[in-house]
Design an enzyme around this catalytic site. Sequence first.
Site, PDB file in Angstrom:
ATOM      1  N   ARG A  47       0.831  -1.212   0.000  1.00  0.00           N
ATOM      2  CA  ARG A  47       0.000   0.000   0.000  1.00  0.00           C
ATOM      3  C   ARG A  47       0.861   1.257   0.000  1.00  0.00           C
ATOM      4  NH1 ARG A  47      -2.120   1.699   4.564  1.00  0.00           N
ATOM      5  NH2 ARG A  47      -2.421  -0.404   5.377  1.00  0.00           N
ATOM      6  N   TYR A  74     -17.344  17.655 -14.555  1.00  0.00           N
ATOM      7  CA  TYR A  74     -17.714  16.297 -14.137  1.00  0.00           C
ATOM      8  C   TYR A  74     -18.472  16.356 -12.811  1.00  0.00           C
ATOM      9  CZ  TYR A  74     -17.560  11.408 -12.960  1.00  0.00           C
ATOM     10  OH  TYR A  74     -17.933  10.144 -12.622  1.00  0.00           O
TER      11      TYR A  74
HETATM   12  C1  LIG Z   1     -13.327  15.102 -16.196  1.00  0.00           C
HETATM   13  C2  LIG Z   1     -13.386  13.911 -15.296  1.00  0.00           C
HETATM   14  N1  LIG Z   1     -12.683  13.923 -14.159  1.00  0.00           N
HETATM   15  C3  LIG Z   1     -12.704  12.865 -13.333  1.00  0.00           C
HETATM   16  C4  LIG Z   1     -13.447  11.740 -13.594  1.00  0.00           C
HETATM   17  C5  LIG Z   1     -13.447  10.592 -12.621  1.00  0.00           C
HETATM   18  O1  LIG Z   1     -12.670   9.558 -13.118  1.00  0.00           O
HETATM   19  P1  LIG Z   1     -12.821   8.038 -12.659  1.00  0.00           P
HETATM   20  O2  LIG Z   1     -14.105   7.529 -13.234  1.00  0.00           O
HETATM   21  O3  LIG Z   1     -11.591   7.372 -13.191  1.00  0.00           O
HETATM   22  O4  LIG Z   1     -12.883   8.044 -11.174  1.00  0.00           O
HETATM   23  C6  LIG Z   1     -14.195  11.682 -14.770  1.00  0.00           C
HETATM   24  C7  LIG Z   1     -15.009  10.495 -15.078  1.00  0.00           C
HETATM   25  O5  LIG Z   1     -15.769  10.472 -16.013  1.00  0.00           O
HETATM   26  C8  LIG Z   1     -14.166  12.796 -15.638  1.00  0.00           C
HETATM   27  O6  LIG Z   1     -14.875  12.810 -16.778  1.00  0.00           O
END
Ligand SMILES: Cc1ncc(COP(=O)(O)O)c(C=O)c1O
Length: 367
Positions: free
Chosen positions: A50, A103
Amino acid sequence: MNGQYGDSTRSVKAAASQHVPGQPVASPPVPVSAYHLSADESQPMDTYGRSSNPTWRQLESALAELEGATSALSFGSGMAAITSVLRVIVKPGMTLVVPADGYYQVRLYATEYLAPLGVTVREVSAADMCAAAESADVVVAETPVNPTLDVVDLHALGIICRSRGATLVVDNTAPTPLGQQPLSLGADLVVASATKALSGHSDLLAGYVASCHAEVMAAVERERLLAGAILGPFEAWLALRSLGSAGLRFERQCHNALAMALMLRDHPAVRAVRYPGLPEDPAHAVACAQMRRFGGLVSFELADAAAVHRLVERSALVVSATSFGGLHTSVDRRARWGDPVADGFVRMSLGIEDTDDLIADITAALA
Ligand SMILES: Cc1ncc(COP(=O)(O)O)c(C=O)c1O
């Protein structure tokens, strides 16, 4: 090295193993939970799975190289990377700005977990990021924002954040470091999901943090150790293996995205298109100033949800899937997930298929 080579050379070199005669050219994964310990307890060494892993180290040095960072840390997903950084740098009493149009799970984390701890969370759209930074302690910017594909002026935002001692964190998921290097534009930290175009095969989840701030990175590494949101060694290996072809894949994805945006722009069934690479896109000038490539995502709007479902049914090439950046072209009707967009709004992720095949397929499916 970054300035010297093209994108495919950069990704191949970043993912390459050390040139050691007799050792494999392609590095094998090192799955391990426990390491043999030396009797000399003061000797630095790998101790437990880890806290360190040789495959992580290779992936992290490749990611740092691509982002122009002094170090990078891998995580089990993009969200694990982003939330680890937020837990380290955001304290009660601070004001945190998160993308209102980016997101959605990032703003959900901020409002559900950080706001109750005494953090003032402000959800701000790309267009208002610079103004909001004037009164923030930490700014998380995403550009181009997923899914609307508006662009934040990172250079201007970086100047504002620096002038008032605020920390600028940039989510570089959609453009990848082959399309944009936020650290060179003024960001303090890059966070990203490597689940998307960087690994690019729709078969793993991974995330990373990259920066030149050694102290913050040490704190993020400590948080990763204690919270345990690590990347499995096999996923680290798959990501590393995929990085070698990232330049080639991304080049085709970006090429397909521009061709698709140009076709959609002129199609009567399409109400609106956003792609930062379109000369008439409102974000084009800023995108040209800060992006090396405009990315593999195109957003557009059809009449309604039924029109989106018809498009998928009639297409022989497109798959309906959330996530993006894979080999296959995919579409996602974002209103399905509660994004504040119209019912017929589509985020299309361009794959690596032949451009002419894709354009012919989507043109026919929209007819
Ligand atoms: C712009 C963006 N950031 C972060 C993430 C999160 O990524 P993960 O699904 O690998 O946790 C996403 C997921 O779609 C994303 O589109």
